[in-house]
Write an enzyme that holds these catalytic residues in place. Structure first.
Site, mmCIF file in Angstrom:
data_model
loop_
_atom_site.group_PDB
_atom_site.id
_atom_site.type_symbol
_atom_site.label_atom_id
_atom_site.label_comp_id
_atom_site.label_asym_id
_atom_site.label_seq_id
_atom_site.Cartn_x
_atom_site.Cartn_y
_atom_site.Cartn_z
ATOM 1 N N GLY A 2 -8.072 -28.175 2.623
ATOM 2 C CA GLY A 2 -6.775 -28.494 2.047
ATOM 3 C C GLY A 2 -6.978 -29.465 0.907
ATOM 4 C CG HIS A 55 -3.997 -36.882 0.956
ATOM 5 N ND1 HIS A 55 -4.770 -38.002 0.769
ATOM 6 C CD2 HIS A 55 -4.793 -35.979 1.583
ATOM 7 C CE1 HIS A 55 -5.985 -37.779 1.261
ATOM 8 N NE2 HIS A 55 -6.030 -36.564 1.768
ATOM 9 C CB CYS A 67 -10.567 -36.879 3.639
ATOM 10 S SG CYS A 67 -9.415 -37.091 2.270
ATOM 11 C CG LEU A 68 -11.977 -32.260 -0.392
ATOM 12 C CD1 LEU A 68 -11.317 -31.348 -1.413
ATOM 13 C CD2 LEU A 68 -13.389 -31.799 -0.086
ATOM 14 C CD GLN A 72 -7.224 -34.961 -1.225
ATOM 15 O OE1 GLN A 72 -6.702 -33.924 -0.872
ATOM 16 N NE2 GLN A 72 -8.364 -35.399 -0.714
ATOM 17 C CG HIS A 107 -5.844 -34.680 6.290
ATOM 18 N ND1 HIS A 107 -6.917 -35.350 6.840
ATOM 19 C CD2 HIS A 107 -6.039 -34.716 4.940
ATOM 20 C CE1 HIS A 107 -7.698 -35.777 5.863
ATOM 21 N NE2 HIS A 107 -7.194 -35.402 4.699
ATOM 22 C CD GLU A 108 -4.902 -31.776 2.623
ATOM 23 O OE1 GLU A 108 -4.711 -32.487 1.623
ATOM 24 O OE2 GLU A 108 -6.024 -31.642 3.152
HETATM 25 ZN ZN ZN Z 1 -7.669 -35.716 2.659
#
Ligand code: ZN
Length: 189
Positions: free
Chosen positions: A52, A151, A105-106, A57, A147-148
């Protein structure tokens, strides 16, 4: 379509509340910046091997998230999630029952942490074409969506952790934790 640079933890944009997308701008014909951003986010997520991605991000403070999962080594035991773009997503219902999952997470690329979240959520959003969607998610998809969406509210998975002894570098996680499923792991979707 360029691959965009990922904002890493410490970049202030990850701690800001993202702006809602103007649906008229989303649906505008011709050269459309938002549609280009969505294409670039898809390419970036795939290039990075993410499940995701949220617009903050890639340093865009907008309420857009994208999820997609095709079997890979990052989360080998999970079922596929088709590519879906969520614009202005809102969680309208969360189950009382919770489950725990080792999240990555990226923006915190080499870390994994055990996070407990509601097992089921209902998400209302708009598609990239501006169509209203209501998604009832459970299991892995429910984890990824929460999670997304976090953000978009300036939160990362570390903020959801209640026990920081359950935080690990990916390499150590693979050595010491990966084989042991948490007792309350969400079932696959
Ligand atoms: Zn993340």
């Amino acid at each position: 379509m360029p691959v965009l640079e990922i904002a890493k933890l410490g970049h202030p944009i990850l701690r800001k509340k993202a702006r809602p997308v103007d649906l008229k701008e989303l649906k505008a014909q011709g050269d459309n910046k938002l549609q280009r951003l969505i294409d670039d986010m898809i390419e970036t997520m795939r290039d990075e091997g993410g499940v995701g991605i949220a617009a903050p991000q890639v340093a865009e403070s907008l309420q857009v998230i994208i999820v997609e999962y095709r079997q890979n080594e990052r989360y080998p035991s999970q079922d596929d999630i088709p590519l879906t773009v969520y614009v202005n997503p809102v969680i309208t219902h969360s189950s009382k029952e919770t489950g725990s999952f080792w999240e990555g997470c990226l923006s915190l690329k080499d870390l994994r942490g055990l996070v407990t979240r509601p097992r089921e959520v209902t998400v209302e959003a708009f598609s990239r074409d501006g169509e209203k969607m209501v998604v009832e998610a459970r299991g892995f998809l429910a984890v990824v969506l929460q999670h997304e969406i976090d953000h978009l509210h300036g939160k990362v998975f570390l903020d959801r952790m209640t026990d920081l002894t359950q935080l690990a570098w990916v390499e150590e996680w693979e050595t010491y934790w990966a084989e042991k499923e948490p007792a309350d792991a969400p079932e696959s979707i």
